[in-house]
Design a protein around this motif. Structure first.
Motif, PDB file in Angstrom:
ATOM      1  N   ALA A 106       0.829  -1.208   0.000  1.00 44.63           N
ATOM      2  CA  ALA A 106       0.000   0.000   0.000  1.00 44.63           C
ATOM      3  C   ALA A 106       0.865   1.260   0.000  1.00 44.63           C
ATOM      4  N   MET A 107       1.995   1.229   0.714  1.00 46.69           N
ATOM      5  CA  MET A 107       2.900   2.382   0.705  1.00 46.69           C
ATOM      6  C   MET A 107       3.505   2.581  -0.686  1.00 46.69           C
ATOM      7  N   TYR A 108       3.892   1.495  -1.324  1.00 47.83           N
ATOM      8  CA  TYR A 108       4.410   1.587  -2.695  1.00 47.83           C
ATOM      9  C   TYR A 108       3.376   2.212  -3.634  1.00 47.83           C
ATOM     10  N   THR A 109       2.116   1.829  -3.481  1.00 46.74           N
ATOM     11  CA  THR A 109       1.061   2.386  -4.330  1.00 46.74           C
ATOM     12  C   THR A 109       0.904   3.881  -4.083  1.00 46.74           C
ATOM     13  N   MET A 110       0.981   4.298  -2.813  1.00 53.37           N
ATOM     14  CA  MET A 110       0.905   5.732  -2.509  1.00 53.37           C
ATOM     15  C   MET A 110       2.035   6.487  -3.197  1.00 53.37           C
ATOM     16  N   ALA A 111       3.243   5.930  -3.146  1.00 53.18           N
ATOM     17  CA  ALA A 111       4.396   6.600  -3.758  1.00 53.18           C
ATOM     18  C   ALA A 111       4.304   6.616  -5.272  1.00 53.18           C
ATOM     19  N   ALA A 112       3.694   5.575  -5.876  1.00 51.59           N
ATOM     20  CA  ALA A 112       3.639   5.472  -7.331  1.00 51.59           C
ATOM     21  C   ALA A 112       2.474   6.228  -7.938  1.00 51.59           C
ATOM     22  N   GLU A 113       1.401   6.433  -7.179  1.00 45.59           N
ATOM     23  CA  GLU A 113       0.186   7.019  -7.731  1.00 45.59           C
ATOM     24  C   GLU A 113      -0.048   8.460  -7.320  1.00 45.59           C
ATOM     25  N   SER A 154      14.312  -0.625   7.988  1.00 49.79           N
ATOM     26  CA  SER A 154      14.262   0.722   7.416  1.00 49.79           C
ATOM     27  C   SER A 154      14.791   0.729   5.990  1.00 49.79           C
ATOM     28  N   PHE A 155      15.872  -0.011   5.772  1.00 43.48           N
ATOM     29  CA  PHE A 155      16.425  -0.097   4.419  1.00 43.48           C
ATOM     30  C   PHE A 155      15.436  -0.771   3.467  1.00 43.48           C
ATOM     31  N   PHE A 156      14.775  -1.825   3.953  1.00 42.93           N
ATOM     32  CA  PHE A 156      13.809  -2.546   3.131  1.00 42.93           C
ATOM     33  C   PHE A 156      12.621  -1.646   2.779  1.00 42.93           C
ATOM     34  N   VAL A 157      12.129  -0.912   3.780  1.00 49.83           N
ATOM     35  CA  VAL A 157      11.014   0.004   3.550  1.00 49.83           C
ATOM     36  C   VAL A 157      11.422   1.107   2.577  1.00 49.83           C
ATOM     37  N   ALA A 158      12.624   1.670   2.745  1.00 45.42           N
ATOM     38  CA  ALA A 158      13.089   2.733   1.861  1.00 45.42           C
ATOM     39  C   ALA A 158      13.221   2.239   0.421  1.00 45.42           C
ATOM     40  N   ALA A 159      13.648   0.973   0.256  1.00 46.31           N
ATOM     41  CA  ALA A 159      13.781   0.427  -1.092  1.00 46.31           C
ATOM     42  C   ALA A 159      12.422   0.364  -1.786  1.00 46.31           C
ATOM     43  N   TRP A 160      11.394  -0.085  -1.076  1.00 46.75           N
ATOM     44  CA  TRP A 160      10.046  -0.123  -1.653  1.00 46.75           C
ATOM     45  C   TRP A 160       9.560   1.290  -1.969  1.00 46.75           C
ATOM     46  N   TRP A 161       9.832   2.219  -1.079  1.00 42.03           N
ATOM     47  CA  TRP A 161       9.372   3.597  -1.278  1.00 42.03           C
ATOM     48  C   TRP A 161      10.069   4.235  -2.492  1.00 42.03           C
ATOM     49  N   ILE A 162      11.365   4.021  -2.603  1.00 44.26           N
ATOM     50  CA  ILE A 162      12.112   4.579  -3.743  1.00 44.26           C
ATOM     51  C   ILE A 162      11.610   3.979  -5.057  1.00 44.26           C
ATOM     52  N   LEU A 163      11.291   2.678  -5.035  1.00 47.48           N
ATOM     53  CA  LEU A 163      10.756   2.041  -6.237  1.00 47.48           C
ATOM     54  C   LEU A 163       9.442   2.702  -6.663  1.00 47.48           C
ATOM     55  N   GLY A 164       8.576   2.971  -5.693  1.00 47.41           N
ATOM     56  CA  GLY A 164       7.317   3.621  -6.019  1.00 47.41           C
ATOM     57  C   GLY A 164       7.515   5.021  -6.589  1.00 47.41           C
ATOM     58  N   VAL A 165       8.418   5.804  -5.968  1.00 49.51           N
ATOM     59  CA  VAL A 165       8.688   7.151  -6.474  1.00 49.51           C
ATOM     60  C   VAL A 165       9.284   7.097  -7.880  1.00 49.51           C
ATOM     61  N   TYR A 166      10.150   6.121  -8.121  1.00 45.27           N
ATOM     62  CA  TYR A 166      10.747   5.972  -9.450  1.00 45.27           C
ATOM     63  C   TYR A 166       9.682   5.659 -10.501  1.00 45.27           C
ATOM     64  N   ILE A 167       8.751   4.768 -10.157  1.00 46.55           N
ATOM     65  CA  ILE A 167       7.687   4.425 -11.100  1.00 46.55           C
ATOM     66  C   ILE A 167       6.837   5.655 -11.407  1.00 46.55           C
ATOM     67  N   ARG A 168       6.513   6.449 -10.366  1.00 48.51           N
ATOM     68  CA  ARG A 168       5.706   7.649 -10.596  1.00 48.51           C
ATOM     69  C   ARG A 168       6.461   8.642 -11.484  1.00 48.51           C
ATOM     70  N   THR A 169       7.765   8.810 -11.239  1.00 45.40           N
ATOM     71  CA  THR A 169       8.569   9.734 -12.041  1.00 45.40           C
ATOM     72  C   THR A 169       8.663   9.265 -13.489  1.00 45.40           C
ATOM     73  N   ARG A 170       8.834   7.979 -13.686  1.00 51.47           N
ATOM     74  CA  ARG A 170       8.924   7.453 -15.049  1.00 51.47           C
ATOM     75  C   ARG A 170       7.609   7.628 -15.796  1.00 51.47           C
ATOM     76  N   ARG A 171       6.495   7.381 -15.105  1.00 54.45           N
ATOM     77  CA  ARG A 171       5.201   7.582 -15.746  1.00 54.45           C
ATOM     78  C   ARG A 171       5.008   9.042 -16.144  1.00 54.45           C
ATOM     79  N   ALA A 172       5.381   9.956 -15.246  1.00 54.76           N
ATOM     80  CA  ALA A 172       5.249  11.382 -15.556  1.00 54.76           C
ATOM     81  C   ALA A 172       6.118  11.757 -16.751  1.00 54.76           C
ATOM     82  N   TYR A 173       7.328  11.177 -16.824  1.00 49.81           N
ATOM     83  CA  TYR A 173       8.222  11.478 -17.943  1.00 49.81           C
ATOM     84  C   TYR A 173       7.627  10.979 -19.257  1.00 49.81           C
ATOM     85  N   TYR A 174       7.151   9.731 -19.288  1.00 55.41           N
ATOM     86  CA  TYR A 174       6.562   9.195 -20.510  1.00 55.41           C
ATOM     87  C   TYR A 174       5.314   9.973 -20.909  1.00 55.41           C
ATOM     88  N   SER A 175       4.544  10.399 -19.907  1.00 53.44           N
ATOM     89  CA  SER A 175       3.355  11.191 -20.208  1.00 53.44           C
ATOM     90  C   SER A 175       3.736  12.520 -20.854  1.00 53.44           C
TER      91      SER A 175
END
Length: 404
Positions: A106-113, A154-175
């Motif tokens: 759910a946190m990953y989805t928040m970061a990605a969406e 904390s490292f594991f949580v940060a990795a998931w969070w960074i992945l979500g932010v990266y996906i959101r940034t990539r989607r914005a770039y392609y858009s």
């Protein structure tokens, strides 16, 4: 067939999220017997979380996993629900379950969406939950081990969070790339239409010259024939032959030029020329192209000839086309028709770049405007406005003049 099925599948967001949730649900259900079974270490130490019974574990697993099917539909609501269930689980002293990984999903989805603000808020909540879980198991003798555990989480949580932010940034770039490509395609089509309009305007001027010349010749020959028909029949006959030859030549030229003008014209060969009544459609077309536009008519509308109406339409069209080309992305325009007693004033203004607009040196729009208006004895004034922007003012007489 496969592509259409894939496009349909991508459009079913809830169904897709439900399918991605099933592995976590299946693993969590398979591990329930191991979690609820007797511990090889015996009873848990005082203050340590107690293993839940089978029904409590099943209920928690379903409450944590099933909402993930709606995570992209309602990302904030799903995250808040699974985080609240996990917090209640911590309050009643039930140990962590595999299904608690739903909080990370759910946190990953928040970061990605969602926006970065919501992504940071979700990350902070998950980090707080990990800290609470570690602190509950800490005692004075093994703090270092639990500290390392917290850092690992904390490292594991940060990795998931960074992945979500990266996906959101990539989607914005392609858009943004797709948007720029669509804008470039629209601009290219506009340039093609402008070039076609310019060429047709040139051909129309040629047609005017051909018709005007040949009709003038025919009028002179007809006058001569009318005077000579009784005194010099041969001369009158030659004049009539000249009229016939000139008329056929004019018709041939008109057919040739009109054929070019009507080539690939979807409106059909017998579509009427645009006039004042079509200005409303032109205004809507320009607005749909992204230019804010105001249209105003002042005075009492007068009956205009078709040629004058076409001239008014072309002047407005050319002025608005120049605004689209050179006004800039934030420009807006105003079209005002003022009917006077003797003349119609057409005023097109914008608040774009004005004198700062770069010129490509390839436009002949103003020349064409002046030529069209000059046919009816009018005038055109065009140039940058003192306060910024650009202005085109055309004065078109509405009374016919007899020219010898």
């Amino acid at each position: 067939m496969v592509r259409r099925a894939w496009e349909w599948w991508r459009g079913q967001r809830i169904l897709v999220d439900f399918a991605f949730m099933l592995p976590l649900l299946g693993i969590s259900l398979l591990m329930i017997p191991q979690i609820t079974g007797p511990s090889p270490l015996g009873e848990p130490a005082p203050g340590m979380p107690t293993p839940p019974n089978e029904w409590a574990c099943l209920a928690l697993t379903l409450m944590l996993c099933l909402p993930l099917a709606l995570r992209r539909r309602w990302p904030r609501g799903v995250f808040a629900f699974v985080a609240l269930v996990s917090f209640v689980q911590w309050l009643v002293g039930i140990q962590a379950l595999p299904a608690n990984l739903a909080v990370l999903v759910a946190m990953y989805t928040m970061a990605a969406e969602l926006s970065l603000r919501w992504a940071v808020a979700a990350w902070a909540v998950v980090e707080l939950g990990a800290l609470l879980e570690v602190l509950r198991e800490v005692d004075s003798r093994d703090w270092d081990a639990h500290r390392d555990m917290f850092l690992s989480w904390s490292f594991f949580v940060a990795a998931w969070w960074i992945l979500g932010v990266y996906i959101r940034t990539r989607r914005a770039y392609y858009s943004s790339v797709e948007e720029r490509a669509e804008r470039a395609e629209r601009e290219r089509d506009t340039q093609v239409q402008i070039a076609m309009a310019a060429e047709r305007a040139r051909i129309a001027r040629e047609l005017h010259d051909v018709v005007a010349h040949n009709v003038s010749v025919m009028v002179v020959q007809a006058d001569g024939a009318s005077f000579a028909i009784e005194t010099d029949v041969e001369r009158a006959r030659r004049a009539l032959e000249t009229i016939g030859d000139t008329g056929r030549h004019a018709l041939a030229e008109m057919r040739r030029l009109l054929g070019v003008l009507r080539e690939d014209d979807d409106a059909g060969s017998y579509a009427p020329q645009p006039g004042v009544e079509q200005l409303a459609d032109l205004v809507e077309q320009i607005r749909s192209a992204g230019l804010p536009l105001e249209f105003e008519v002042a005075g009492v509308p007068l009956e205009l000839s078709e040629g004058r109406q076409l001239t008014v339409f072309r002047v407005v069209q050319e002025a608005l086309t120049n605004t689209l080309k050179h006004g800039g992305p934030r420009a807006s325009a105003q079209v005002r028709l003022h009917y006077g007693d003797d003349a119609l004033e057409v005023r097109v203004t914008d608040d774009g770049r004005g004198a700062a607009a770069p010129g490509d040196g390839a436009g002949h729009g103003l020349v064409g405007m002046r030529e069209r208006v000059a046919v009816y004895g009018g005038s055109v004034r065009a140039g940058p406005r003192p306060g910024g922007g650009y202005e085109v003012v055309a004065l078109i007489p509405v009374r016919e003049e007899t020219r010898v």
